[in-house]
Scaffold this motif. Structure first.
Motif, mmCIF file in Angstrom:
data_model
loop_
_atom_site.group_PDB
_atom_site.id
_atom_site.type_symbol
_atom_site.label_atom_id
_atom_site.label_comp_id
_atom_site.label_asym_id
_atom_site.label_seq_id
_atom_site.Cartn_x
_atom_site.Cartn_y
_atom_site.Cartn_z
ATOM 1 N N UNK A 99 46.448 48.811 28.902
ATOM 2 C CA UNK A 99 46.094 47.829 27.939
ATOM 3 C C UNK A 99 46.060 48.654 26.748
ATOM 4 N N UNK A 100 45.658 49.960 26.708
ATOM 5 C CA UNK A 100 45.588 50.780 25.545
ATOM 6 C C UNK A 100 46.980 50.870 24.804
ATOM 7 N N UNK A 101 47.846 50.989 25.706
ATOM 8 C CA UNK A 101 49.279 51.263 25.395
ATOM 9 C C UNK A 101 49.816 50.123 24.840
ATOM 10 N N UNK A 102 49.466 48.868 25.449
ATOM 11 C CA UNK A 102 49.810 47.674 24.912
ATOM 12 C C UNK A 102 49.220 47.290 23.396
ATOM 13 N N UNK A 103 48.082 47.631 23.209
ATOM 14 C CA UNK A 103 47.613 47.408 21.986
ATOM 15 C C UNK A 103 48.349 48.465 21.022
ATOM 16 N N UNK B 280 54.876 50.125 30.731
ATOM 17 C CA UNK B 280 54.792 51.090 31.656
ATOM 18 C C UNK B 280 55.649 52.615 31.507
ATOM 19 N N UNK B 281 56.805 52.129 30.708
ATOM 20 C CA UNK B 281 57.364 53.416 30.200
ATOM 21 C C UNK B 281 56.522 54.393 29.326
ATOM 22 N N UNK B 282 55.792 53.670 28.576
ATOM 23 C CA UNK B 282 55.279 54.652 27.457
ATOM 24 C C UNK B 282 53.699 54.771 28.102
ATOM 25 N N UNK B 283 53.388 54.345 29.103
ATOM 26 C CA UNK B 283 52.287 54.565 29.984
ATOM 27 C C UNK B 283 52.731 55.973 30.722
ATOM 28 N N UNK B 284 53.951 56.104 31.038
ATOM 29 C CA UNK B 284 54.392 57.068 31.869
ATOM 30 C C UNK B 284 54.391 56.932 33.292
ATOM 31 N N UNK B 285 54.367 55.750 33.767
ATOM 32 C CA UNK B 285 54.374 55.299 35.209
ATOM 33 C C UNK B 285 55.612 54.385 35.255
ATOM 34 N N UNK C 276 54.611 49.741 38.482
ATOM 35 C CA UNK C 276 52.832 50.072 38.494
ATOM 36 C C UNK C 276 52.200 49.142 37.923
ATOM 37 N N UNK C 277 52.517 48.590 36.682
ATOM 38 C CA UNK C 277 51.580 47.603 36.106
ATOM 39 C C UNK C 277 51.362 46.362 36.818
ATOM 40 N N UNK C 278 52.220 45.926 37.685
ATOM 41 C CA UNK C 278 51.976 44.848 38.508
ATOM 42 C C UNK C 278 50.849 44.886 39.391
ATOM 43 N N UNK C 279 50.305 46.056 39.783
ATOM 44 C CA UNK C 279 49.139 46.100 40.723
ATOM 45 C C UNK C 279 47.855 45.682 39.698
ATOM 46 N N UNK C 280 47.962 45.854 38.413
ATOM 47 C CA UNK C 280 46.702 45.077 37.782
ATOM 48 C C UNK C 280 47.109 44.135 37.026
#
Length: 196
Positions: free
Chosen positions: A16-20, A37-42, A46-50
């Motif tokens: 969410x922080x990266x999205x903001x 996901x790319x900018x969060x380094x995952x 990975x985001x689909x878990x949340x």
């Protein structure tokens, strides 16, 4: 389990922080699960878990904006003892400053076409803010349907924010401050302020 395989408990918050952050820099069009996901380094999955859907991620980002705006509104209104008209003026200033300081977030928050969903509980964050406006309008305009007047006033404020951000109002009116426009909008919807 190796260190790299352990689930990261704050990944949801980080996404969410990266999205903001992405929204602030590049706008609504840049908010994809893959880019966040790319900018969060995952990994892109990975985001689909949340956030199983893009809509859920957008709603989580927008909720952050509504929470920030609600905090500003609470601070602005203080103990609520000022006259309703004064509170509406201060609330209008707070709303317009938020819109101008956070154009990407502001756009996302009110894009019902992107965020439409009853099950994500975003309305639980957004509708109380409108309720504050309705309540204050009702105290000033006891003769009118407060919800309709508040809706018209909100639409007017939204227009001021958008046109000010684009530079159109400054060009058309020669104004260098939105406060006189805000006061005129309040007069139009609430009647002239006593003593002015």
């Amino acid at each position: 389990m190796s260190e790299s395989e352990k689930p990261e408990p704050d990944l949801r918050v980080r996404l969410v922080d990266v999205g903001v952050e992405l929204l602030a820099r590049e706008g609504v069009g840049a908010l994809s699960l893959r880019e966040i996901a790319r900018r969060a380094g995952v990994s892109h999955g990975a985001p689909r878990r949340y956030f199983p859907t893009h809509l859920e991620l957008l709603s989580a980002v927008a909720r952050r904006g509504f929470t920030e705006l609600a905090g500003r509104v609470t601070t602005t209104l203080g103990d609520g003892t000022a006259p309703a008209r004064t509170q509406l003026t201060e609330l209008g200033c707070t709303y317009l400053r938020f819109a101008l300081d956070n154009p990407g977030m502001y756009e996302l928050m009110f894009r019902h076409d992107l965020l439409e969903s009853g099950h994500l509980r975003l309305r639980d964050t957004s509708l109380p803010l409108f309720g504050v406006l309705v309540e204050l309008v009702g105290r000033v305009r006891t003769d009118a349907d407060a919800r309709a007047v508040a809706g018209a006033l909100w639409a007017n404020l939204h227009g001021i924010a958008q046109l000010w951000r684009w530079g159109s109002l400054q060009l058309a009116t020669g104004a260098d401050d939105f406060v006189p426009l805000l006061r005129t909008a309040l007069d139009a919807h609430l009647g002239p302020e006593a003593g002015r």
